[in-house]
Design an enzyme around this catalytic site. Structure first.
Site, short mmCIF file in Angstrom:
data_model
loop_
_atom_site.label_atom_id
_atom_site.label_comp_id
_atom_site.label_asym_id
_atom_site.label_seq_id
_atom_site.Cartn_x
_atom_site.Cartn_y
_atom_site.Cartn_z
N GLU A 1 49.67 27.74 35.97
CA GLU A 1 50.84 28.04 35.17
C GLU A 1 51.67 26.77 34.93
O GLU A 1 51.90 25.97 35.85
CB GLU A 1 51.67 29.08 35.93
N LYS B 1 54.21 34.87 29.04
CA LYS B 1 54.35 35.62 30.29
C LYS B 1 55.32 36.78 30.08
O LYS B 1 56.38 36.63 29.46
CB LYS B 1 54.86 34.68 31.38
N CYS C 1 50.73 34.71 36.49
CA CYS C 1 51.38 34.76 37.81
C CYS C 1 52.01 36.11 38.14
O CYS C 1 51.33 37.05 38.50
CB CYS C 1 52.39 33.63 37.93
N SER D 1 5.53 59.73 64.77
CA SER D 1 4.30 58.94 64.65
C SER D 1 4.34 57.67 65.47
O SER D 1 3.30 57.05 65.71
CB SER D 1 4.06 58.59 63.19
N LEU E 1 8.63 53.37 62.16
CA LEU E 1 10.07 53.19 62.04
C LEU E 1 10.80 54.44 61.58
O LEU E 1 11.85 54.81 62.13
CB LEU E 1 10.37 52.03 61.08
N ASP E 2 10.29 55.09 60.55
CA ASP E 2 11.02 56.20 59.95
C ASP E 2 11.18 57.37 60.92
O ASP E 2 12.28 57.90 61.10
CB ASP E 2 10.31 56.67 58.68
N ASN F 1 -4.43 63.02 52.18
CA ASN F 1 -3.44 64.08 52.03
C ASN F 1 -3.75 65.32 52.85
O ASN F 1 -2.84 66.09 53.17
CB ASN F 1 -3.27 64.43 50.56
N TRP G 1 5.66 57.35 47.47
CA TRP G 1 4.74 57.16 48.59
C TRP G 1 4.96 58.27 49.62
O TRP G 1 5.40 58.08 50.73
CB TRP G 1 4.94 55.78 49.21
N TYR H 1 3.18 65.35 48.27
CA TYR H 1 4.03 66.38 47.66
C TYR H 1 3.81 67.76 48.27
O TYR H 1 2.69 68.13 48.64
CB TYR H 1 3.75 66.43 46.16
#
Length: 677
Positions: free
Chosen positions: A52, A121, A177, A366, A369-370, A454, A488, A491
């Protein structure tokens, strides 16, 4: 434009500049501004803001009313405008200017030898140390005017926007400002009218704590206005008769700090960042209430257009791109994210069990991680419900390719958590099913196709649902957000289905950090933590296809791509709807060099990888085909589960609704046209 230019991908470089002030010496100040302007041009900056009243000095009190000083300001401006003819950068400088019967505190917008406009301003502080009302008139209500100084003429008023005709989305709005310190700011009106880059030229002397207040206001304005906010305050050289100055500079985008300069620097500085204009446009289009707010206003703005003519070449990229957009590299942010994510999951399951009166949960474990993470979410949920851990009915169900390591981990974790547990070997039943349907494996042939895989995935889920029926429980899903994105999952009667999926909103790249957080925050006993630590270092595998001794086990990432890249692609597709070419550009900068950029805390050094553009393009194509043209039908029928990340969820009842028979052609065309092979 080349693929490697930021201006080809919706970015624009902006700068907040502070020059050494020369008190009441417009000629010297103009030279300092021009030197910084030349530096900005060399760095291909689109927009540069200066403090300014930088041409006169801010703290010059009654000297601002002296004609010799105002004449010198006009001469300095004229020289600056002339010298800007060969510069790409839009310069926004502060100057006191005469208009009508008064003097105004102004922002002068200069580009390529022209004054695009002058913004006065509006809000003049006249309290504490400030006395601007003594010297200046407010610009409030000043619209549709034209100002002349010397031989220069320009639009004058608070109704001005400045828009680049050759950089989509680059529209500049200016406030000065104090304008940002009030409840309803000019920036808000400017943003609603279309400004994507908000500029604040500031004097603002420094006192203890004021820098924090400025930062808060800049950040909140950028967040509320879904805009970039570029701030530059006066620094060294300003009069210290009664005040001092720190030269604070900062650049925010949608509430995120992109860059800030050094405070109390002796000498000038230029703080730069590359703002994402596409991101801001997408956010505004997504958040319909932003435009609803605009339609409640009746403000009219004049739009001044200009041609920026940005460079087509590679000018570098001044932006931090997280390798893992779902996982911050900052330790404190990651800690907070993990705390919230884990408790979101736990709270979701607690409410579902409480609402249904369910006392038992059924889960397949299993050793990966999941399922590991889903199990420790379930354990915390039953603890909060004051139920015994035995009410978690956990099952490990080895198939034809189950590894000894993963099975050992699964058993150890279930035992350490004191859940009910059982091993159900599905191989006999799976063989019978394959035989019954006439699959060659049922006749002894080693054919490991999708049917073979599957059958195993489906049997496991079938067992879990029937066990839930038998024991009066609900099946806890373990599949994560990344798997849903890529399709992945099997279904129906498979891992796509559950009564409640606690992991549905958690990307694969975050889960390992959630488990690390559970360990570090001591949610469970030491023996549980030891097993969790061992699971973290195992390779991701569905373990559905047998391998010979010495061969590597089946790898998920060999089929669908590295999850670290696919989560990157998912985040910017789901959260911002970005073009594949832009995602590839950003991924290249995030992943091209292992040594550059921060990694998430505790991320194993032996797993740190780099990817070149060819690899990025290859896996991005896989992502586009799977996400847009293949897997939506699985998401359209996904079970309930909590949204966890601001990156979004894929629930058809939440963030993502899409047809199951869509084409990926438009996305693949962008990839083919705009990303080099």
């Amino acid at each position: 434009m080349t693929f490697h230019s930021i201006y080809a991908h919706g970015f624009a470089r902006v700068a907040a500049c502070v020059t050494t002030s020369h008190v009441a010496d417009p000629s010297a100040n103009a030279k300092a501004v021009l030197a910084a302007a030349n530096a900005c041009h060399e760095q291909s900056v689109a927009v540069a803001v200066f403090p300014e009243l930088c041409l006169s000095g801010y703290a010059i009190e009654d000297l601002v009313k002296q004609d010799p000083l105002l004449d010198a300001v006009e001469r300095g401006l004229a020289g600056l405008v002339e010298a800007s003819a060969g510069l790409m950068t839009v310069l926004i400088v502060g100057a006191p200017l005469r208009f009508g019967h008064r003097i105004y505190n102004c922002a002068v917008v200069i580009h390529r030898g022209n004054v695009l406009g002058v913004v006065p301003k509006t809000y003049l502080p006249t309290y504490r140390e400030f006395y601007e009302g003594r010297h200046f008139a407010s610009g409030a209500g000043m619209v549709g005017e034209t100002i002349a100084f010397g031989r220069l003429h320009a639009p004058f008023g608070v109704d001005l926007l400045f828009s680049a005709e050759d950089v989509p989305g680059l529209t500049i709005g200016v406030e000065i400002c104090e304008d940002m310190w009030i409840p309803v700011t000019p920036a808000s009106e400017l943003a609603l009218a279309g400004a994507s880059v908000l500029i604040n030229l500031s004097g603002s002397p420094i006192t203890i704590g004021r820098a924090r207040s400025r930062a808060l206001l800049c950040q909140s304005t950028s967040a509320r206005c879904l805009a970039a906010y570029v701030y530059a305050a006066a620094g060294a050289g300003e009069s210290t008769t009664d005040l001092s100055w720190d030269g604070q500079t900062s650049i925010y985008e949608n509430g995120v700090l992109l860059a800030e300069g050094e405070r109390f620097r002796q000498g000038g500085q230029i703080t730069t960042a590359d703002v994402d204009l596409d991101l801001l446009r997408q956010e505004r289009a997504l958040m319909g209430t932003f435009d609803d707010n605009r339609r409640q206003r009746e403000a009219f703005f004049r739009k001044v257009t200009f041609a920026l003519k940005p460079p087509a070449a590679d000018i570098g990229f001044l932006r931090k791109i997280e390798r893992f957009p779902f996982v911050p590299s900052d330790e404190s942010l990651l800690e907070q994210d993990c705390y919230e994510a884990y408790n979101i999951q736990v709270a979701g399951l607690v409410q579902r069990m409480r609402a249904t009166g369910t006392k038992r949960v059924v889960i397949g474990v299993s050793g990966g991680l999941d399922s590991t993470h889903a199990l420790i979410v379930a354990a915390k949920a039953v603890d909060l419900l004051s139920l015994p851990r035995e009410n978690i009915l956990a099952y490990t169900m080895p198939g034809f390719a189950t590894g000894s390591e993963s099975k050992t981990h699964a058993l150890a974790l279930m035992q350490a958590l004191h859940t009910s547990w059982q091993e159900l070997d599905i191989r006999t039943t799976a063989t019978q099913m394959l035989k019954d349907i006439g699959h060659p494996f049922g006749q002894g042939e080693k054919l490991y196709d999708v049917t073979f895989e599957n059958v195993q995935a489906g049997l496991r889920t079938d067992y879990l649902f029937r066990l839930a029926n038998h024991h009066g429980g609900i099946v806890i899903g373990t599949g994560d957000l990344s798997e849903l994105a890529l399709g992945w999952c099997t279904y129906g009667v498979g891992d796509q289905m559950a009564h409640y999926n606690v992991n549905a909103g958690v990307p694969k790249t975050l889960i390992q950090h959630l488990i690390r957080w559970v360990i570090s925050s001591k949610q469970f006993s030491d023996d549980v933590n030891r097993t969790l630590g061992a699971i973290l270092v195992a390779e991701i595998s569905p373990e559905l296809v047998p391998v010979e001794a010495g061969q590597k086990p089946q790898s998920t990432e060999a089929s669908v791509g590295p999850y670290e890249l696919q989560d990157f692609n998912l985040f910017y597709t789901l959260r911002f709807g970005m073009r594949p070419s832009k995602i590839a550009f950003m991924a290249q900068h995030a992943w091209k060099d292992v040594a550059k950029g921060a990694w998430p805390p505790a991320f194993p050094s032996d797993r740190r990888k780099a990817y070149d553009l060819k690899e990025i393009r290859r896996w991005l194509e896989v992502f586009l085909r799977r996400f847009f043209a293949f897997s939506q039908f699985k998401r359209s029928a996904m079970p309930n589960g909590p949204k966890v990340s601001a990156g979004g969820s894929l629930s058809p009842r939440g963030d993502w609704r899409a047809p199951s028979d869509s084409s990926a052609a438009a996305w693949l065309e962008d990839l083919e046209r705009n990303v080099p092979n």
